[in-house]
Design an enzyme around this catalytic site. Structure first.
Site, mmCIF file in Angstrom:
data_model
loop_
_atom_site.group_PDB
_atom_site.id
_atom_site.type_symbol
_atom_site.label_atom_id
_atom_site.label_comp_id
_atom_site.label_asym_id
_atom_site.label_seq_id
_atom_site.Cartn_x
_atom_site.Cartn_y
_atom_site.Cartn_z
ATOM 1 N N ASP A 89 0.855 -1.202 0.000
ATOM 2 C CA ASP A 89 0.000 0.000 0.000
ATOM 3 C C ASP A 89 0.885 1.245 0.000
ATOM 4 O OD1 ASP A 89 -2.002 1.836 0.339
ATOM 5 O OD2 ASP A 89 -2.997 0.767 1.963
ATOM 6 N N HIS A 120 -9.962 -1.029 -7.374
ATOM 7 C CA HIS A 120 -9.635 0.160 -6.583
ATOM 8 C C HIS A 120 -8.645 1.074 -7.303
ATOM 9 C CE1 HIS A 120 -9.035 2.452 -2.876
ATOM 10 N NE2 HIS A 120 -7.731 2.287 -2.990
HETATM 11 C C1 HEM Z 1 -8.952 0.569 3.817
HETATM 12 C C2 HEM Z 1 -9.022 1.316 2.739
HETATM 13 C C3 HEM Z 1 -8.040 1.265 1.621
HETATM 14 C C4 HEM Z 1 -7.192 0.279 1.258
HETATM 15 C C5 HEM Z 1 -6.997 -1.073 1.916
HETATM 16 C C6 HEM Z 1 -6.472 0.739 0.098
HETATM 17 C C7 HEM Z 1 -5.498 -0.003 -0.561
HETATM 18 C C8 HEM Z 1 -4.847 0.413 -1.686
HETATM 19 C C9 HEM Z 1 -3.894 -0.383 -2.421
HETATM 20 C C10 HEM Z 1 -3.466 -1.783 -2.058
HETATM 21 C C11 HEM Z 1 -3.474 0.351 -3.466
HETATM 22 C C12 HEM Z 1 -2.481 -0.085 -4.557
HETATM 23 C C13 HEM Z 1 -1.082 0.236 -4.233
HETATM 24 C C14 HEM Z 1 -0.765 1.701 -4.206
HETATM 25 O O1 HEM Z 1 -0.637 2.348 -5.249
HETATM 26 O O2 HEM Z 1 -0.672 2.222 -3.101
HETATM 27 C C15 HEM Z 1 -4.127 1.625 -3.385
HETATM 28 C C16 HEM Z 1 -3.948 2.662 -4.253
HETATM 29 C C17 HEM Z 1 -4.541 3.887 -4.139
HETATM 30 N N1 HEM Z 1 -5.505 4.256 -3.224
HETATM 31 FE FE1 HEM Z 1 -6.247 3.106 -1.771
HETATM 32 N N2 HEM Z 1 -6.890 2.000 -0.206
HETATM 33 C C18 HEM Z 1 -7.846 2.362 0.698
HETATM 34 C C19 HEM Z 1 -8.536 3.549 0.737
HETATM 35 C C20 HEM Z 1 -8.329 4.596 -0.114
HETATM 36 C C21 HEM Z 1 -9.024 5.854 -0.059
HETATM 37 C C22 HEM Z 1 -10.105 6.224 0.946
HETATM 38 C C23 HEM Z 1 -8.507 6.631 -1.045
HETATM 39 C C24 HEM Z 1 -8.845 8.055 -1.429
HETATM 40 C C25 HEM Z 1 -10.034 8.606 -1.320
HETATM 41 C C26 HEM Z 1 -7.502 5.859 -1.733
HETATM 42 C C27 HEM Z 1 -6.738 6.306 -2.762
HETATM 43 C C28 HEM Z 1 -5.821 5.564 -3.443
HETATM 44 C C29 HEM Z 1 -5.030 6.075 -4.540
HETATM 45 C C30 HEM Z 1 -5.051 7.500 -5.081
HETATM 46 C C31 HEM Z 1 -4.236 5.020 -4.984
HETATM 47 C C32 HEM Z 1 -3.225 5.043 -6.142
HETATM 48 C C33 HEM Z 1 -3.977 4.724 -7.380
HETATM 49 C C34 HEM Z 1 -3.053 4.745 -8.589
HETATM 50 O O3 HEM Z 1 -2.667 5.824 -9.008
HETATM 51 O O4 HEM Z 1 -2.706 3.662 -9.067
HETATM 52 N N3 HEM Z 1 -7.430 4.630 -1.145
HETATM 53 N N4 HEM Z 1 -4.972 1.640 -2.299
#
Ligand code: HEM
Length: 412
Positions: A226, A320
């Protein structure tokens, strides 16, 4: 007489501290790379063990761009009925001094409880912000930034007001639990009579030294890497996306940022019932390697057009990463600095566990809000998480040796 340095104990006694791995945002912009004075530790070892001394003064508050830390305490305070602008200014002056001493690994000049005595700086950072309620209570209505407008409700929110919002928010983070709690207790004592605790939360990330290389991406409690696609300070538009520009109004926020806090519970018992392929389709990346389902390695850019042999999208339409990606959100960019939490069991026996989601940005109206709107409507991950709290804090610019935190606001 100068107070003895906590760090000298390191040199003399060789106290072994755990260190943090540097996270994906790990450019050490906020870090003094030299080993602590009086220490025999090499630069490489203070970095590897996460025992760096972060520079407390600077254009930005150091906690925003510090290397990822392994321990965090997040606290919100509300003003007491008698607190006024002068009292809050005095509190900020006191907090600036406490932060400077604690981040340098020095005992506090006044009233140190010795909780962290003998410990090194542990890459401690103290990040302070203000809710719009603070400015309203102090009668500073004209100085409330437009970007501090309330975050709207989203579909699926289950917010607990008692653990949301707050007049003042503080994020204390570092690589040693005692060092972090020591600093928070000191800030809290200094607030007596001016502000009382509203809520507190604690979080953790990968333990110091356990990552294969210091810049490895942290894992969350769902077992995912993450932070892979976080913006990094080396990117040309990083400052523009994360920090308030130099010509913005109100002037006291120039060089500042906005912090969105969401406590997001993971429904881990349900998540665990899915097979790995289904879990990977929810996010759009492999669990073990973090590689996008379109192929390659963790750092390979996802190909959102790629199809599987059966004609379906390799990265599903509701994955996601597809929905959170800036290219599908008019460029909306946030710097995520979350921590895991696990606070035992809920009354129904399920884990009270998840992600303390922390996101910094120049303006939540073009950062967190549009992304979360999209995720709340269509993200496959929504089935396995619940947003339980919400807070938005204006994070003023960093303090200088000649002033105290947010002095421009209180002198305005
Ligand atoms: C428990 C809740 C969440 C989990 C487990 C989660 C998990 C992840 C994971 C595994 C990734 C892919 C790896 C990475 O690029 O970091 C990711 C990407 C991302 N997440 Fe989350 N996330 C959560 C909540 C959120 C929330 C609430 C937001 C914003 C409102 C968010 C925004 C993003 C963004 C902007 C990316 C990068 C996307 C990209 O450019 O590829 N996430 N998240």
């Amino acid at each position: 007489m100068t107070a003895p340095s906590r760090r000298r104990f390191l040199a003399a006694g060789g106290v072994g501290l755990g260190g943090a791995a540097l996270g994906a945002t790990g450019a050490a912009l906020a870090t003094r790379q030299s080993p602590p004075s009086g220490s025999t530790a090499s630069t490489a070892s203070v970095v590897a063990t996460g025992n760096q001394e972060l520079a407390v003064y600077g254009r930005y508050q150091p906690g925003i761009i510090a290397p990822a830390q392994s321990q965090a305490r997040l606290a919100a305070f509300d003003l007491t009925d008698t607190a006024n602008r002068a009292a809050v200014a005095r509190l900020m002056r006191a907090w600036t001094q406490i932060a400077a001493q604690a981040c340098a690994g020095r005992p506090l000049a006044e009233g140190d409880d010795a909780m962290a005595y003998g410990r090194g700086p542990a890459s401690l950072s103290v990040t302070v912000g203000f809710g719009s309620s603070l400015l309203r209570k102090l009668g500073l209505h004209d100085l409330i930034p437009d970007a501090l407008a309330p975050i709207p409700a989203f579909p699926g929110d289950h917010l607990d007001p008692a653990r949301s919002d707050g007049d003042v928010g503080v994020l204390v983070a570092g690589n040693d639990g005692l060092v972090v709690l020591h600093a928070l207790r000191a800030l809290q004592r200094a607030a007596t009579g001016t502000a009382r605790a509203r809520w507190q939360m604690s979080g953790f990330s990968d333990a110091p030294g356990v990552m294969p290389i210091p810049t490895s991406t942290p894992r969350n409690l769902m077992g995912q890497l993450d932070g892979t696609d976080n913006p990094t300070p080396t990117q040309a538009d990083f400052a523009e996306k994360i920090f308030v520009p130099a010509d913005a109004t109100p002037a006291w926020m120039r060089g500042g940022s906005y912090l969105v806090v969401r406590r997001i519970r993971m429904l881990l018992d349900t998540w665990d019932t899915l097979d790995t392929a289904t879990q990977e389709a929810v996010v759009g990346r492999r669990k073990t390697t973090g590689a996008p389902l379109s192929g390659g390695t963790e750092q390979t850019p996802p190909d959102y057009t790629r199809q599987r042999a059966d004609g379906g999208l390799a990265i599903p339409a509701d994955a996601h990463i597809r929905l959170a990606n800036p290219t599908t959100n008019q460029g909306a960019t946030i710097l995520r600095r979350g921590f895991s939490y696990h606070d035992g069991l809920r009354p129904d026996g399920t884990p009270d566990a998840g992600l303390l989601f922390l996101a910094f940005q120049a303006d939540p109206r073009i950062g967190f809000i549009p992304i979360q709107q999209r995720l709340a409507e269509a993200d496959a991950l929504s089935t396995f998480i619940t947003h339980e709290t919400n807070a938005l804090f204006a994070i003023p610019p960093g303090a200088q040796p000649s002033n105290y935190l947010a002095q421009d606001l209180f002198d305005a």
